[in-house]
Motif scaffolding. Sequence first.
Motif, PDB file in Angstrom:
ATOM      1  N   ARG A  40       0.744  -1.439  -0.121  1.00 22.61           N
ATOM      2  CA  ARG A  40       0.276  -0.320  -0.574  1.00 22.61           C
ATOM      3  C   ARG A  40       1.382   1.611  -0.166  1.00 22.61           C
ATOM      4  O   ARG A  40       0.339   2.575  -0.200  1.00 22.61           O
ATOM      5  CB  ARG A  40      -0.984  -0.133   1.285  1.00 22.61           C
ATOM      6  N   ARG A 109       7.758  -6.512  -6.713  1.00 20.84           N
ATOM      7  CA  ARG A 109       7.853  -7.314  -5.324  1.00 20.84           C
ATOM      8  C   ARG A 109       8.825  -7.574  -5.052  1.00 20.84           C
ATOM      9  O   ARG A 109       9.602  -8.115  -3.927  1.00 20.84           O
ATOM     10  CB  ARG A 109       6.729  -9.041  -5.742  1.00 20.84           C
ATOM     11  N   ASP A 133       1.734 -14.095   0.285  1.00 19.87           N
ATOM     12  CA  ASP A 133       2.950 -15.038   0.210  1.00 19.87           C
ATOM     13  C   ASP A 133       3.939 -15.279   1.243  1.00 19.87           C
ATOM     14  O   ASP A 133       5.212 -15.833   0.167  1.00 19.87           O
ATOM     15  CB  ASP A 133       3.173 -15.128  -0.903  1.00 19.87           C
ATOM     16  N   ARG A 179     -10.592  -8.382  -5.984  1.00 24.27           N
ATOM     17  CA  ARG A 179      -8.989  -7.911  -5.405  1.00 24.27           C
ATOM     18  C   ARG A 179      -8.742  -9.074  -5.457  1.00 24.27           C
ATOM     19  O   ARG A 179      -7.836  -9.221  -5.556  1.00 24.27           O
ATOM     20  CB  ARG A 179      -8.869  -6.567  -4.032  1.00 24.27           C
ATOM     21  N   ASP A 183      -4.724 -10.825  -7.013  1.00 24.28           N
ATOM     22  CA  ASP A 183      -4.481 -11.454  -6.210  1.00 24.28           C
ATOM     23  C   ASP A 183      -4.253 -12.474  -6.445  1.00 24.28           C
ATOM     24  O   ASP A 183      -2.633 -13.280  -6.561  1.00 24.28           O
ATOM     25  CB  ASP A 183      -4.422 -10.684  -4.474  1.00 24.28           C
TER      26      ASP A 183
HETATM   27  N1  LIG Z   1       2.466 -10.083   0.771  1.00 23.09           N
HETATM   28  C1  LIG Z   1       1.076  -9.614   0.132  1.00 23.09           C
HETATM   29  C2  LIG Z   1       0.702  -8.683   1.008  1.00 23.09           C
HETATM   30  C3  LIG Z   1       0.161  -8.197  -0.027  1.00 23.09           C
HETATM   31  N2  LIG Z   1      -0.242  -7.612  -1.075  1.00 23.09           N
HETATM   32  C4  LIG Z   1      -1.409  -6.700  -2.264  1.00 23.09           C
HETATM   33  C5  LIG Z   1      -2.373  -7.234  -2.356  1.00 23.09           C
HETATM   34  C6  LIG Z   1      -3.194  -6.477  -1.413  1.00 23.09           C
HETATM   35  O1  LIG Z   1      -4.489  -7.049  -2.171  1.00 23.09           O
HETATM   36  C7  LIG Z   1      -2.306  -5.613  -1.539  1.00 23.09           C
HETATM   37  C8  LIG Z   1      -3.134  -4.075  -0.135  1.00 23.09           C
HETATM   38  O2  LIG Z   1      -2.631  -5.894   1.372  1.00 23.09           O
HETATM   39  P1  LIG Z   1      -3.853  -5.803   2.901  1.00 23.09           P
HETATM   40  O3  LIG Z   1      -3.402  -4.553   3.773  1.00 23.09           O
HETATM   41  O4  LIG Z   1      -5.284  -5.608   2.774  1.00 23.09           O
HETATM   42  O5  LIG Z   1      -3.015  -6.966   3.541  1.00 23.09           O
HETATM   43  O6  LIG Z   1      -1.414  -5.861  -1.346  1.00 23.09           O
HETATM   44  C9  LIG Z   1       0.547  -8.837  -1.853  1.00 23.09           C
HETATM   45  O7  LIG Z   1       0.451  -9.150  -2.951  1.00 23.09           O
HETATM   46  N3  LIG Z   1       1.413  -9.795  -1.178  1.00 23.09           N
END
Ligand SMILES: Nc1ccn([C@H]2C[C@H](O)[C@@H](COP(=O)(O)O)O2)c(=O)n1
Length: 226
Positions: A40, A109, A133, A179, A183
């Motif tokens: 974010r 990433r 992940d 979302r 994802d």
């Molecule tokens: N390890 C991660 C954590 C988060 N994301 C991406 C995908 C989610 O939609 C976005 C926001 O995460 P949240 O605050 O809703 O837990 O971040 C990811 O790709 N990999």
Amino acid sequence: MDNPVIVAIDGPSGTGKSSTSKAVAAKLGLSYLDTGAQYRAITWWMLNNGIDVNDPAAVADTAGKAVVVSGTDPLDPQISVDGVDVTMPIRSQEVTAAVSAVSAVPEVRSRMVEYQRAAAASAAAGIVVEGRDIGTTVLPDATAKIFLTASAAVRAARRSTELNGTVSVAATQEALTRRDAADSGRKTSPLAMAADAVEVDTSELTLDQVVDRVVALVEQKLATVR
Ligand SMILES: Nc1ccn([C@H]2C[C@H](O)[C@@H](COP(=O)(O)O)O2)c(=O)n1
Ligand SMILES: Nc1ncnc2c1ncn2[C@@H]1O[C@H](COP(=O)(O)OP(=O)(O)OP(=O)(O)O)[C@@H](O)[C@H]1O
């Protein structure tokens, strides 16, 4: 001395990862890292700097420019980008709508994964890391891996309550389902349950029950490895 404890908590949007991870970390005396907040934060930076978040090449070109710093105190998790505290602004609808596109870009990433592994390596007692992940890619050797789930209807109702009903349950459910699909469907390190993770369905559980269950799972794992 015992090895640091690494707990990976993954799952779809709104399943209770943050609430659970913070409470588990506080109970076990561990650090805490919210990796979603990092994605974010870089999304906030892109929007703030006029980068077209739907142009993967533009996102990739600028991914290395933002400096994201995450706090790891479960009682007061903070995050900054280029020295600006973005703990609150990263929760905006604008950031939420753009974060899946930004986090699908491999250059984003790889930078975030570097931060995440460094945070885990420097947590003296251990850390609870939450995301999508963590068990599959970021920390595949984690001591314990948990995959939280809950029905889309329950998740939407919880979120809508959190937003004091300002957004309807139907619109909330639609947004979180969209979302999750983005994802789970991306090529690089998608949202997925690790083969050795334990799934905890939180639909019918209170937060305290989820926390107790996760703490028990971590303690069981520790009893087998120590
Ligand atoms: N390890 C991660 C954590 C988060 N994301 C991406 C995908 C989610 O939609 C976005 C926001 O995460 P949240 O605050 O809703 O837990 O971040 C990811 O790709 N990999
Ligand atoms: N077991 C539970 N029972 C009732 N409400 C819960 C439970 N777990 C979490 N909640 C509530 O559900 C909402 C979403 O929880 P939380 O933010 O922890 O989920 P998340 O998986 O981290 O979400 P995101 O992926 O969007 O960051 C919050 O309002 C939280 O208080």
